[in-house]
Structure formats: C-alpha cells, structure tokens
Design a protein around this motif. Structure first.
Motif, PDB file in Angstrom:
ATOM      1  N   PRO A   4      80.412  47.778  42.151  1.00 31.67           N
ATOM      2  CA  PRO A   4      80.197  48.864  43.108  1.00 31.67           C
ATOM      3  C   PRO A   4      81.351  48.930  44.118  1.00 31.67           C
ATOM      4  CG  PRO A   4      78.716  47.036  43.556  1.00 31.67           C
ATOM      5  CD  PRO A   4      79.437  46.707  42.286  1.00 31.67           C
ATOM      6  N   LEU A   5      81.635  50.135  44.538  1.00 27.83           N
ATOM      7  CA  LEU A   5      82.674  50.323  45.548  1.00 27.83           C
ATOM      8  C   LEU A   5      82.149  49.925  46.920  1.00 27.83           C
ATOM      9  CD1 LEU A   5      84.027  53.844  44.571  1.00 27.83           C
ATOM     10  CD2 LEU A   5      85.213  51.674  44.317  1.00 27.83           C
ATOM     11  N   PRO A   6      83.028  49.397  47.765  1.00 29.17           N
ATOM     12  CA  PRO A   6      82.602  49.166  49.149  1.00 29.17           C
ATOM     13  C   PRO A   6      82.277  50.505  49.807  1.00 29.17           C
ATOM     14  CG  PRO A   6      84.722  48.113  48.686  1.00 29.17           C
ATOM     15  CD  PRO A   6      84.388  48.966  47.510  1.00 29.17           C
ATOM     16  N   SER A   7      81.465  50.483  50.829  1.00 25.33           N
ATOM     17  CA  SER A   7      81.154  51.712  51.561  1.00 25.33           C
ATOM     18  C   SER A   7      82.440  52.320  52.097  1.00 25.33           C
ATOM     19  CB  SER A   7      80.225  51.410  52.734  1.00 25.33           C
ATOM     20  OG  SER A   7      78.999  50.918  52.258  1.00 25.33           O
ATOM     21  N   PRO A   8      82.522  53.658  52.078  1.00 29.50           N
ATOM     22  CA  PRO A   8      83.740  54.286  52.608  1.00 29.50           C
ATOM     23  C   PRO A   8      83.912  53.983  54.094  1.00 29.50           C
ATOM     24  CG  PRO A   8      82.264  55.924  51.627  1.00 29.50           C
ATOM     25  CD  PRO A   8      81.569  54.611  51.599  1.00 29.50           C
ATOM     26  N   ARG A   9      85.148  53.775  54.491  1.00 32.10           N
ATOM     27  CA  ARG A   9      85.497  53.540  55.900  1.00 32.10           C
ATOM     28  C   ARG A   9      86.453  54.644  56.306  1.00 32.10           C
ATOM     29  NH1 ARG A   9      85.093  47.840  56.677  1.00 32.10           N
ATOM     30  NH2 ARG A   9      84.617  48.308  58.839  1.00 32.10           N
ATOM     31  N   PRO A  27      92.451  45.561  54.081  1.00 30.71           N
ATOM     32  CA  PRO A  27      93.647  44.713  54.130  1.00 30.71           C
ATOM     33  C   PRO A  27      94.588  44.964  52.952  1.00 30.71           C
ATOM     34  CG  PRO A  27      91.658  43.426  54.514  1.00 30.71           C
ATOM     35  CD  PRO A  27      91.218  44.782  54.066  1.00 30.71           C
ATOM     36  N   GLN A  28      95.879  44.707  53.201  1.00 29.73           N
ATOM     37  CA  GLN A  28      96.864  44.807  52.125  1.00 29.73           C
ATOM     38  C   GLN A  28      96.413  43.938  50.965  1.00 29.73           C
ATOM     39  OE1 GLN A  28     100.258  43.688  54.581  1.00 29.73           O
ATOM     40  NE2 GLN A  28     101.255  45.575  53.916  1.00 29.73           N
ATOM     41  N   GLY A  29      96.578  44.480  49.770  1.00 29.07           N
ATOM     42  CA  GLY A  29      96.206  43.747  48.571  1.00 29.07           C
ATOM     43  C   GLY A  29      94.790  44.011  48.092  1.00 29.07           C
ATOM     44  N   THR A  30      93.963  44.661  48.929  1.00 26.70           N
ATOM     45  CA  THR A  30      92.588  44.969  48.515  1.00 26.70           C
ATOM     46  C   THR A  30      92.374  46.462  48.274  1.00 26.70           C
ATOM     47  OG1 THR A  30      91.687  45.300  50.744  1.00 26.70           O
ATOM     48  CG2 THR A  30      91.756  43.020  49.904  1.00 26.70           C
ATOM     49  N   GLU A  31      93.430  47.240  48.385  1.00 26.45           N
ATOM     50  CA  GLU A  31      93.303  48.697  48.297  1.00 26.45           C
ATOM     51  C   GLU A  31      92.633  49.156  47.007  1.00 26.45           C
ATOM     52  OE1 GLU A  31      97.025  47.949  50.839  1.00 26.45           O
ATOM     53  OE2 GLU A  31      96.284  47.200  48.921  1.00 26.45           O
ATOM     54  N   GLU A  32      93.011  48.562  45.879  1.00 26.20           N
ATOM     55  CA  GLU A  32      92.526  49.038  44.583  1.00 26.20           C
ATOM     56  C   GLU A  32      91.009  48.914  44.452  1.00 26.20           C
ATOM     57  OE1 GLU A  32      94.909  50.708  43.089  1.00 26.20           O
ATOM     58  OE2 GLU A  32      96.229  49.844  44.583  1.00 26.20           O
ATOM     59  N   SER A  33      90.411  47.982  45.165  1.00 29.80           N
ATOM     60  CA  SER A  33      88.955  47.823  45.070  1.00 29.80           C
ATOM     61  C   SER A  33      88.214  48.933  45.812  1.00 29.80           C
ATOM     62  CB  SER A  33      88.531  46.457  45.599  1.00 29.80           C
ATOM     63  OG  SER A  33      88.757  46.375  46.992  1.00 29.80           O
ATOM     64  N   HIS A  34      88.918  49.778  46.546  1.00 24.97           N
ATOM     65  CA  HIS A  34      88.302  50.878  47.301  1.00 24.97           C
ATOM     66  C   HIS A  34      88.456  52.226  46.598  1.00 24.97           C
ATOM     67  CE1 HIS A  34      87.405  48.626  51.007  1.00 24.97           C
ATOM     68  NE2 HIS A  34      88.380  47.854  50.566  1.00 24.97           N
ATOM     69  N   ILE A  35      89.170  52.255  45.488  1.00 24.40           N
ATOM     70  CA  ILE A  35      89.427  53.514  44.779  1.00 24.40           C
ATOM     71  C   ILE A  35      88.370  53.715  43.703  1.00 24.40           C
ATOM     72  CG2 ILE A  35      91.061  54.762  43.311  1.00 24.40           C
ATOM     73  CD1 ILE A  35      93.317  53.211  44.732  1.00 24.40           C
ATOM     74  N   ASP A  36      87.833  54.920  43.643  1.00 25.80           N
ATOM     75  CA  ASP A  36      86.870  55.263  42.597  1.00 25.80           C
ATOM     76  C   ASP A  36      87.650  55.680  41.353  1.00 25.80           C
ATOM     77  OD1 ASP A  36      84.839  56.096  40.973  1.00 25.80           O
ATOM     78  OD2 ASP A  36      84.104  57.663  42.319  1.00 25.80           O
ATOM     79  N   TRP A  37      87.746  54.787  40.406  1.00 23.42           N
ATOM     80  CA  TRP A  37      88.515  55.031  39.176  1.00 23.42           C
ATOM     81  C   TRP A  37      87.713  55.780  38.125  1.00 23.42           C
ATOM     82  CZ3 TRP A  37      93.504  54.271  39.583  1.00 23.42           C
ATOM     83  CH2 TRP A  37      93.981  53.329  40.496  1.00 23.42           C
ATOM     84  N   GLN A  38      86.406  55.926  38.314  1.00 28.11           N
ATOM     85  CA  GLN A  38      85.555  56.507  37.282  1.00 28.11           C
ATOM     86  C   GLN A  38      85.959  57.926  36.855  1.00 28.11           C
ATOM     87  OE1 GLN A  38      83.500  54.691  35.400  1.00 28.11           O
ATOM     88  NE2 GLN A  38      84.413  53.084  36.651  1.00 28.11           N
ATOM     89  N   PRO A  39      86.289  58.835  37.773  1.00 29.42           N
ATOM     90  CA  PRO A  39      86.709  60.173  37.322  1.00 29.42           C
ATOM     91  C   PRO A  39      87.949  60.134  36.425  1.00 29.42           C
ATOM     92  CG  PRO A  39      86.130  60.230  39.645  1.00 29.42           C
ATOM     93  CD  PRO A  39      86.139  58.783  39.226  1.00 29.42           C
ATOM     94  N   LEU A  40      88.904  59.299  36.749  1.00 26.18           N
ATOM     95  CA  LEU A  40      90.095  59.178  35.919  1.00 26.18           C
ATOM     96  C   LEU A  40      89.737  58.620  34.545  1.00 26.18           C
ATOM     97  CD1 LEU A  40      93.163  59.242  35.403  1.00 26.18           C
ATOM     98  CD2 LEU A  40      93.242  56.938  36.411  1.00 26.18           C
ATOM     99  N   LEU A  41      88.952  57.549  34.529  1.00 21.71           N
ATOM    100  CA  LEU A  41      88.569  56.931  33.258  1.00 21.71           C
ATOM    101  C   LEU A  41      87.771  57.910  32.405  1.00 21.71           C
ATOM    102  CD1 LEU A  41      87.600  53.371  34.511  1.00 21.71           C
ATOM    103  CD2 LEU A  41      89.686  54.060  33.320  1.00 21.71           C
TER     104      LEU A  41
END
Length: 141
Positions: A8-13, A122-136
């Motif tokens: 699951p994605l983290p809650s949007p901030r 934080p730097q290095g954690t950005e990818e865990s906040h992106i919703d990749w499902q539409p692209l996939l």
C-alpha cells in the motif's frame, strides 16, 4: 496469471505556501502572486503556480533537488534553470531559450520549503510514494 500483491502507498502528504516572487523585465521587477506546492504523489517536484491576471494560472514543475543546487551554483536542464543572485535571492529562468521569463524569489524561503518536503518524503524514499499501478495497467493492455 495472478499479480503479486502490491504494498500500500503511504498516505499522501501535501504542502502549499504562498511565496512572493518578481518577474524581471528590462525595465522593472513586477511582483507576482505565487503558490509553491508539493505532494508526495509527485515526490521529486515542486509546483510553482503563478497567479496572473489571465483566466488560468501558469504552473511550472521544478525538481526539488535542483532548487537546493541552484541556491549554491547555476544549474538547470531544458526549460528550467536556476542560479543564486545577490541579496539572498534565487533566479529561475523558465521557458525555452530566447522566449523565457526570469523570476526572482527569496532563496532561503524556497530552500526552507524544500527542506520541509524532505522531512515528509526523505531522499531515497520517493519511489515508495508513487502510484505505479496506472502505468503498469497501461503496459499490460
């Protein structure tokens, strides 16, 4: 074929702040109302919304790492370039060469906002906040 479970994605901030900026013309510095925003769903970028007298605001996306680098030295790629300016200011050149606008803002204020985004994502954690499902999903169809 079953798909593996997706974490699951983290809650949007979200952060938004009004920021005073000036459009630099050959004759004057014209104040512009702007809002600088950030959402963890687009974790690498800030949005700068220029509230002009026209119907729709103008929005530019600026890499948050580029803002930090631009506070120290000239940097940029494509249609976005930043560089430090005298008096604790930051110059943003937006648009294609020859048809660009130069905007001046408070370097510390913009850098402080970027540091606040780094506390959210934080730097290095950005990818865990992106919703990749539409692209996939688009790649599967």
């Amino acid at each position: 074929m079953p798909q593996p479970p997706v974490a699951p994605l983290p809650s949007p901030r979200v952060l938004t702040r009004p920021m005073a900026m000036e459009l630099l013309t050959p004759d004057a510095a014209v104040p512009i109302e702007t809002t600088v925003g950030y959402t963890s769903r687009d974790p690498h970028a800030l949005s700068i919304v220029f509230h002009l007298l026209e119907d729709d605001p103008v929005v530019w996306r600026v890499d948050r790492e580029m803002v930090l680098t631009g506070a120290l030295t000239a940097t940029g790629a494509g249609e976005v370039h930043l560089r430090p300016a005298p008096g604790g200011r930051l110059l943003l050149r937006l648009g294609p060469s020859g048809h660009c606008a130069t905007v001046r803002c408070d370097q510390d204020g913009l850098a402080r906002l970027v540091r606040d985004t780094l506390a959210l994502v934080p730097q290095g954690t950005e990818e865990s906040h992106i919703d990749w499902q539409p692209l996939l999903a688009s790649l599967r169809s």
